[in-house]
Motif scaffolding. Structure first.
Motif, PDB file in Angstrom:
ATOM      1  N   ALA A 134      41.883  32.002  46.423  1.00 55.11           N
ATOM      2  CA  ALA A 134      41.827  32.754  47.682  1.00 55.11           C
ATOM      3  C   ALA A 134      42.609  34.051  47.595  1.00 55.11           C
ATOM      4  N   GLU A 135      43.776  34.025  46.899  1.00 61.02           N
ATOM      5  CA  GLU A 135      44.577  35.244  46.819  1.00 61.02           C
ATOM      6  C   GLU A 135      43.894  36.323  45.974  1.00 61.02           C
ATOM      7  N   THR A 136      43.010  35.904  45.053  1.00 60.66           N
ATOM      8  CA  THR A 136      42.280  36.874  44.245  1.00 60.66           C
ATOM      9  C   THR A 136      41.139  37.488  45.055  1.00 60.66           C
ATOM     10  N   VAL A 137      40.510  36.681  45.907  1.00 56.74           N
ATOM     11  CA  VAL A 137      39.508  37.231  46.820  1.00 56.74           C
ATOM     12  C   VAL A 137      40.156  38.260  47.740  1.00 56.74           C
ATOM     13  N   GLU A 138      41.364  37.957  48.169  1.00 55.63           N
ATOM     14  CA  GLU A 138      42.094  38.897  49.020  1.00 55.63           C
ATOM     15  C   GLU A 138      42.380  40.198  48.268  1.00 55.63           C
ATOM     16  N   GLU A 139      42.640  40.098  46.959  1.00 59.19           N
ATOM     17  CA  GLU A 139      42.867  41.303  46.147  1.00 59.19           C
ATOM     18  C   GLU A 139      41.611  42.162  46.102  1.00 59.19           C
ATOM     19  N   LEU A 140      40.450  41.518  46.068  1.00 60.83           N
ATOM     20  CA  LEU A 140      39.190  42.268  46.129  1.00 60.83           C
ATOM     21  C   LEU A 140      39.088  43.037  47.438  1.00 60.83           C
ATOM     22  N   ARG A 141      39.511  42.384  48.510  1.00 59.46           N
ATOM     23  CA  ARG A 141      39.489  43.073  49.804  1.00 59.46           C
ATOM     24  C   ARG A 141      40.416  44.286  49.788  1.00 59.46           C
ATOM     25  N   MET A 142      41.569  44.136  49.154  1.00 60.81           N
ATOM     26  CA  MET A 142      42.506  45.245  49.083  1.00 60.81           C
ATOM     27  C   MET A 142      41.918  46.411  48.277  1.00 60.81           C
ATOM     28  N   LEU A 143      41.140  46.086  47.235  1.00 59.62           N
ATOM     29  CA  LEU A 143      40.482  47.148  46.467  1.00 59.62           C
ATOM     30  C   LEU A 143      39.518  47.949  47.348  1.00 59.62           C
ATOM     31  N   SER A 144      38.889  47.261  48.291  1.00 58.31           N
ATOM     32  CA  SER A 144      37.927  47.937  49.165  1.00 58.31           C
ATOM     33  C   SER A 144      38.614  48.909  50.113  1.00 58.31           C
ATOM     34  N   ASN A 145      39.965  48.864  50.156  1.00 60.66           N
ATOM     35  CA  ASN A 145      40.703  49.807  51.001  1.00 60.66           C
ATOM     36  C   ASN A 145      40.781  51.200  50.389  1.00 60.66           C
ATOM     37  N   PHE A 146      40.459  51.302  49.092  1.00 65.12           N
ATOM     38  CA  PHE A 146      40.464  52.627  48.464  1.00 65.12           C
ATOM     39  C   PHE A 146      39.369  53.478  49.098  1.00 65.12           C
ATOM     40  N   GLN A 147      39.756  54.525  49.803  1.00 63.36           N
ATOM     41  CA  GLN A 147      38.799  55.395  50.487  1.00 63.36           C
ATOM     42  C   GLN A 147      39.172  56.856  50.288  1.00 63.36           C
ATOM     43  N   LEU A 148      38.173  57.706  50.487  1.00 67.57           N
ATOM     44  CA  LEU A 148      38.377  59.145  50.448  1.00 67.57           C
ATOM     45  C   LEU A 148      37.452  59.752  51.486  1.00 67.57           C
ATOM     46  N   ASP A 149      38.037  60.516  52.398  1.00 64.04           N
ATOM     47  CA  ASP A 149      37.262  61.095  53.507  1.00 64.04           C
ATOM     48  C   ASP A 149      36.539  60.006  54.297  1.00 64.04           C
ATOM     49  N   ASN A 150      37.258  58.893  54.511  1.00 65.20           N
ATOM     50  CA  ASN A 150      36.751  57.754  55.279  1.00 65.20           C
ATOM     51  C   ASN A 150      35.540  57.079  54.649  1.00 65.20           C
ATOM     52  N   LYS A 151      35.343  57.290  53.350  1.00 65.38           N
ATOM     53  CA  LYS A 151      34.259  56.619  52.637  1.00 65.38           C
ATOM     54  C   LYS A 151      34.850  55.716  51.555  1.00 65.38           C
ATOM     55  N   PRO A 152      34.401  54.452  51.497  1.00 63.09           N
ATOM     56  CA  PRO A 152      34.922  53.537  50.470  1.00 63.09           C
ATOM     57  C   PRO A 152      34.539  54.012  49.076  1.00 63.09           C
ATOM     58  N   LEU A 153      35.445  53.809  48.127  1.00 55.79           N
ATOM     59  CA  LEU A 153      35.220  54.270  46.759  1.00 55.79           C
ATOM     60  C   LEU A 153      34.646  53.183  45.857  1.00 55.79           C
ATOM     61  N   ILE A 154      34.719  51.938  46.290  1.00 59.40           N
ATOM     62  CA  ILE A 154      34.196  50.826  45.486  1.00 59.40           C
ATOM     63  C   ILE A 154      33.564  49.796  46.405  1.00 59.40           C
ATOM     64  N   GLN A 155      32.525  49.193  45.921  1.00 57.28           N
ATOM     65  CA  GLN A 155      31.792  48.176  46.677  1.00 57.28           C
ATOM     66  C   GLN A 155      31.675  46.933  45.813  1.00 57.28           C
ATOM     67  N   SER A 156      31.778  45.747  46.427  1.00 63.54           N
ATOM     68  CA  SER A 156      31.761  44.503  45.649  1.00 63.54           C
ATOM     69  C   SER A 156      30.694  43.546  46.160  1.00 63.54           C
ATOM     70  N   PHE A 157      29.966  42.937  45.206  1.00 62.22           N
ATOM     71  CA  PHE A 157      29.021  41.871  45.491  1.00 62.22           C
ATOM     72  C   PHE A 157      29.579  40.583  44.899  1.00 62.22           C
ATOM     73  N   LEU A 158      29.589  39.522  45.664  1.00 61.56           N
ATOM     74  CA  LEU A 158      30.081  38.232  45.196  1.00 61.56           C
ATOM     75  C   LEU A 158      28.920  37.248  45.083  1.00 61.56           C
ATOM     76  N   LEU A 159      28.757  36.652  43.907  1.00 61.52           N
ATOM     77  CA  LEU A 159      27.734  35.635  43.698  1.00 61.52           C
ATOM     78  C   LEU A 159      28.422  34.358  43.245  1.00 61.52           C
ATOM     79  N   GLY A 160      28.129  33.255  43.912  1.00 57.87           N
ATOM     80  CA  GLY A 160      28.815  32.023  43.547  1.00 57.87           C
ATOM     81  C   GLY A 160      28.135  30.779  44.065  1.00 57.87           C
TER      82      GLY A 160
END
Length: 347
Positions: free
Chosen positions: A137-163
């Motif tokens: 769960a804490e690693t999934v949360e780290e993925l969410r934190m990565l999605s906080n990287f933004q520039l000009d209010n646009k996200p810089l990375i997008q993640s798809f999870l398959l499981g």
């Protein structure tokens, strides 16, 4: 082995995911549409779940193979039983980001700099995380934190999870609310129904350029569905074995009798079993000491030995079949060589 006998240009039921053999059922097409929708949105998480062998990885490979957008820089993670720090290290590695040290702050800074550079080039990053049910769960949360990287209010990375289905439980936990709010679409894959099994098999045969009509009898598809429960990976394993059997027995049509015979052979094998866990016969509950002089345990040991005997007998039968195959192949090569020599002497 059987390719030339059936006129295939390649094996049609290989286990490794291949976008060329992708077959879109309604469920798979919906999942693929959600992935494409997520790409178009350029933000949030897309989550695809499903039982083992239902084609999640194939969908991911199909998406990557057909991106058609040079502005999307994609990376795929397949080893996902990772701590948050290990996840960041793997993300940096897959995107080929140079990192000065293993310090988490340095890795995050390097990833952010890479994403900003992509953005300035008019590009964005896509991260596909396969087997995501293995993520703590804490690693999934780290993925969410990565999605906080933004520039000009646009996200810089997008993640798809398959499981697998366990991923639902991880995401549904009370402390994952912030992550759930960033999921813009999700889909759940299901096994194929009997009509889809028929279309799936015929599709893969066509992709391998099968030159035989009615390779399977009309009632064979229903029986294959019953033996495999409509799971694509099981279908691949089973039909591949059926074709090998048909080659060894010189069958032009795979009948229900052949299907039942192969299913019976596979039911006692250690690998490729269609039903149940092949290791169940050896589950001896090691947490409880075995009392050898117990009549119940003696009977259990006898049963285990009988299972071992059946497996060995099956293995020997397979060796015999393989020997027959090699002998047949040598004869075919010898005949082809003789024909070639005759043509050369005539010319």
């Amino acid at each position: 082995m059987y390719e030339s006998y059936y006129g295939f240009t390649e094996r049609p039921f290989q286990l490794s995911p291949d976008p060329r053999f992708f077959f879109a059922t309604s469920h798979h097409q919906r999942a693929l549409s959600y992935l494409q929708y997520g790409l178009d949105q350029g933000e949030g998480f897309i989550v695809i779940t499903g039982p083992i062998g239902t084609g999640k990885t194939t969908i991911a490979r199909n998406l990557l193979a057909n991106l058609g957008d040079e502005n999307i820089v994609a990376a795929q993670l397949v080893t996902t039983k990772l701590s948050p720090e290990e996840l960041l290290e793997l993300v940096a590695s897959e995107f080929k980001i140079n990192v000065k040290s293993n310090n988490k702050a340095d890795i995050l800074q390097a990833i952010e700099n890479f994403l900003i550079t992509l953005n300035k080039q008019g590009k964005r990053a896509l991260l596909l995380v396969d087997e995501a049910q293995n993520l703590p769960a804490e690693t999934v949360e780290e993925l969410r934190m990565l999605s906080n990287f933004q520039l000009d209010n646009k996200p810089l990375i997008q993640s798809f999870l398959l499981g697998q289905e366990e991923l639902k439980g991880i995401i549904s936990a009370p402390d994952m609310e912030q992550f759930r709010q960033r999921i813009i679409a999700s889909a759940h894959l299901k096994p194929l129904d009997v009509d889809e099994v028929k279309n799936y098999i015929n599709h893969r045969l066509q992709q391998a350029n099968c030159n035989k009509e009615a390779l399977f009898s009309d009632d064979a598809f229903q029986l294959i569905f019953e033996k495999t429960l409509g799971v694509p990976r099981k279908i691949n394993i089973f039909v591949d074995r059926l074709l090998l059997f048909g080659f060894l027995e010189e069958l032009n049509t795979i009948s229900c009798a052949a299907i039942n015979e192969v299913a019976e052979e596979m039911s006692v094998e250690l690998t490729g079993s269609l039903n149940g866990n092949p290791n169940e016969a050896f589950d001896n509950n090691t947490t409880t000491p075995v009392v050898v002089n117990s009549s119940e345990n003696v009977e259990h040991i006898k049963n285990v030995l009988r299972e071992v005997e059946e497996i060995l007998e099956t293995t020997i039968q397979e060796k015999v079949k393989m020997t027959r195959y090699i002998d047949k192949l040598l004869k075919q090569k010898s005949k082809q060589y003789a024909e070639l020599q005759t043509k050369e002497s005539e010319s």
